[in-house]
Write a protein that holds these residues in place. Sequence first.
Motif, PDB file in Angstrom:
ATOM      1  N   ALA A  45       7.783  11.381  -1.037  1.00 12.80           N
ATOM      2  CA  ALA A  45       7.290  10.517  -2.118  1.00 12.80           C
ATOM      3  C   ALA A  45       6.117   9.671  -1.630  1.00 12.80           C
ATOM      4  N   ARG A  46       6.226   9.165  -0.415  1.00 15.29           N
ATOM      5  CA  ARG A  46       5.145   8.349   0.135  1.00 15.29           C
ATOM      6  C   ARG A  46       3.871   9.164   0.306  1.00 15.29           C
ATOM      7  N   SER A  47       3.994  10.381   0.827  1.00 12.97           N
ATOM      8  CA  SER A  47       2.799  11.207   1.032  1.00 12.97           C
ATOM      9  C   SER A  47       2.156  11.576  -0.298  1.00 12.97           C
ATOM     10  N   ARG A  48       2.970  11.852  -1.306  1.00  9.24           N
ATOM     11  CA  ARG A  48       2.414  12.150  -2.628  1.00  9.24           C
ATOM     12  C   ARG A  48       1.755  10.929  -3.243  1.00  9.24           C
ATOM     13  N   LEU A  49       2.377   9.772  -3.080  1.00 10.20           N
ATOM     14  CA  LEU A  49       1.819   8.543  -3.615  1.00 10.20           C
ATOM     15  C   LEU A  49       0.493   8.211  -2.933  1.00 10.20           C
ATOM     16  N   VAL A  50       0.446   8.360  -1.624  1.00  5.55           N
ATOM     17  CA  VAL A  50      -0.800   8.110  -0.896  1.00  5.55           C
ATOM     18  C   VAL A  50      -1.877   9.083  -1.379  1.00  5.55           C
ATOM     19  N   GLY A  51      -1.517  10.332  -1.594  1.00  2.27           N
ATOM     20  CA  GLY A  51      -2.476  11.307  -2.106  1.00  2.27           C
ATOM     21  C   GLY A  51      -3.008  10.926  -3.475  1.00  2.27           C
ATOM     22  N   LEU A  52      -2.128  10.470  -4.342  1.00  2.00           N
ATOM     23  CA  LEU A  52      -2.559  10.039  -5.681  1.00  2.00           C
ATOM     24  C   LEU A  52      -3.464   8.817  -5.604  1.00  2.00           C
ATOM     25  N   VAL A  53      -3.119   7.879  -4.739  1.00  2.00           N
ATOM     26  CA  VAL A  53      -3.942   6.679  -4.588  1.00  2.00           C
ATOM     27  C   VAL A  53      -5.299   7.039  -3.993  1.00  2.00           C
ATOM     28  N   GLU A  54      -5.327   7.964  -3.038  1.00  2.00           N
ATOM     29  CA  GLU A  54      -6.613   8.391  -2.473  1.00  2.00           C
ATOM     30  C   GLU A  54      -7.479   9.064  -3.523  1.00  2.00           C
ATOM     31  N   ASP A  55      -6.870   9.874  -4.390  1.00  2.00           N
ATOM     32  CA  ASP A  55      -7.628  10.483  -5.481  1.00  2.00           C
ATOM     33  C   ASP A  55      -8.187   9.415  -6.415  1.00  2.00           C
ATOM     34  N   ALA A  56      -7.364   8.413  -6.734  1.00  2.00           N
ATOM     35  CA  ALA A  56      -7.821   7.324  -7.598  1.00  2.00           C
ATOM     36  C   ALA A  56      -8.938   6.534  -6.916  1.00  2.00           C
ATOM     37  N   ARG A  57      -8.811   6.313  -5.602  1.00  2.00           N
ATOM     38  CA  ARG A  57      -9.853   5.609  -4.860  1.00  2.00           C
ATOM     39  C   ARG A  57     -11.166   6.381  -4.906  1.00  2.00           C
ATOM     40  N   ASP A  58     -11.094   7.695  -4.710  1.00  2.00           N
ATOM     41  CA  ASP A  58     -12.301   8.511  -4.747  1.00  2.00           C
ATOM     42  C   ASP A  58     -12.953   8.471  -6.130  1.00  2.00           C
ATOM     43  N   THR A  59     -12.137   8.482  -7.176  1.00  2.00           N
ATOM     44  CA  THR A  59     -12.664   8.371  -8.537  1.00  2.00           C
ATOM     45  C   THR A  59     -13.333   7.018  -8.733  1.00  2.00           C
ATOM     46  N   LEU A  60     -12.690   5.968  -8.239  1.00  2.00           N
ATOM     47  CA  LEU A  60     -13.249   4.624  -8.358  1.00  2.00           C
ATOM     48  C   LEU A  60     -14.572   4.516  -7.614  1.00  2.00           C
ATOM     49  N   VAL A  61     -14.655   5.100  -6.426  1.00  2.00           N
ATOM     50  CA  VAL A  61     -15.902   5.072  -5.655  1.00  2.00           C
ATOM     51  C   VAL A  61     -17.010   5.772  -6.449  1.00  2.00           C
ATOM     52  N   GLY A  62     -16.688   6.898  -7.063  1.00  2.00           N
ATOM     53  CA  GLY A  62     -17.675   7.595  -7.887  1.00  2.00           C
ATOM     54  C   GLY A  62     -18.132   6.747  -9.060  1.00  2.00           C
ATOM     55  N   GLN A  63     -17.206   6.044  -9.702  1.00  2.00           N
ATOM     56  CA  GLN A  63     -17.569   5.188 -10.824  1.00  2.00           C
ATOM     57  C   GLN A  63     -18.399   3.993 -10.374  1.00  2.00           C
ATOM     58  N   VAL A  64     -18.062   3.425  -9.224  1.00  2.00           N
ATOM     59  CA  VAL A  64     -18.839   2.301  -8.706  1.00  2.00           C
ATOM     60  C   VAL A  64     -20.250   2.762  -8.361  1.00  2.00           C
ATOM     61  N   ARG A  65     -20.359   3.940  -7.779  1.00  3.09           N
ATOM     62  CA  ARG A  65     -21.700   4.467  -7.442  1.00  3.09           C
ATOM     63  C   ARG A  65     -22.504   4.768  -8.716  1.00  3.09           C
ATOM     64  N   SER A  66     -21.839   5.229  -9.775  1.00  2.00           N
ATOM     65  CA  SER A  66     -22.571   5.457 -11.025  1.00  2.00           C
ATOM     66  C   SER A  66     -22.999   4.133 -11.646  1.00  2.00           C
ATOM     67  N   LEU A  67     -22.196   3.074 -11.459  1.00  2.00           N
ATOM     68  CA  LEU A  67     -22.580   1.742 -11.920  1.00  2.00           C
ATOM     69  C   LEU A  67     -23.834   1.281 -11.177  1.00  2.00           C
ATOM     70  N   LYS A  68     -23.906   1.563  -9.891  1.00  2.00           N
ATOM     71  CA  LYS A  68     -25.095   1.219  -9.108  1.00  2.00           C
ATOM     72  C   LYS A  68     -26.304   1.981  -9.634  1.00  2.00           C
ATOM     73  N   SER A  69     -26.108   3.229  -9.974  1.00  2.00           N
ATOM     74  CA  SER A  69     -27.202   4.034 -10.506  1.00  2.00           C
ATOM     75  C   SER A  69     -27.715   3.454 -11.824  1.00  2.00           C
ATOM     76  N   ILE A  70     -26.803   3.018 -12.666  1.00  2.00           N
ATOM     77  CA  ILE A  70     -27.200   2.402 -13.939  1.00  2.00           C
ATOM     78  C   ILE A  70     -27.963   1.106 -13.681  1.00  2.00           C
ATOM     79  N   ALA A  71     -27.494   0.297 -12.725  1.00  2.00           N
ATOM     80  CA  ALA A  71     -28.185  -0.951 -12.394  1.00  2.00           C
ATOM     81  C   ALA A  71     -29.579  -0.663 -11.846  1.00  2.00           C
ATOM     82  N   ASP A  72     -29.719   0.393 -11.056  1.00  2.00           N
ATOM     83  CA  ASP A  72     -31.042   0.770 -10.549  1.00  2.00           C
ATOM     84  C   ASP A  72     -31.968   1.160 -11.691  1.00  2.00           C
ATOM     85  N   GLN A  73     -31.460   1.880 -12.679  1.00  2.00           N
ATOM     86  CA  GLN A  73     -32.267   2.254 -13.842  1.00  2.00           C
ATOM     87  C   GLN A  73     -32.686   1.024 -14.628  1.00  2.00           C
TER      88      GLN A  73
END
Length: 150
Positions: A45-73
């Motif tokens: 359960a812990r390994s699956r939870l960590v995997g899900l959180v890592e996926d969510a973190r990666d999604t969040l990083v992508g969204q934060v980077r797209s926010l930076k791109s919008i701010a640059d525009q």
Amino acid sequence: MTSKIDPATAPLPIDAADWAEDLTSQVVPSRRGSGSGRNALADFARSRLVGLVEDARDTLVGQVRSLKSIADQITDTIGGSLGDTGEPFTRMIGNATGAIDNVADALAEKSVEELVEEGRELVRAQPVVAVGLAIAIGFLAGRFMKAAQD
């Protein structure tokens, strides 16, 4: 007369069909030992939870980077439209995009365990700030959930 449910063949309450084989191979054979099945289940359960959180973190990083791109525009648009008059605004937005980029880098470089430990340290060092952040995040999450339902 009650029948026992075999965890290896019981239907899962969530869409986790790909987990069934992992769960069976990691937990069911370990049930013969004294308590080792619970440990294996907790580890699984812990390994699956960590995997899900890592996926969510990666999604969040992508969204934060797209926010930076919008701010640059926005910075480019203001700089092009207002010229030197817009320089204070472009500088302020540039500082904000730098901070956004630092947050994205920090999230991307750290493991889930490191992020959790930093969160614990923040709570210990500044409990009032941690409670304030929890309230703000809860409020924003509630607003997003409400907006998603509409």
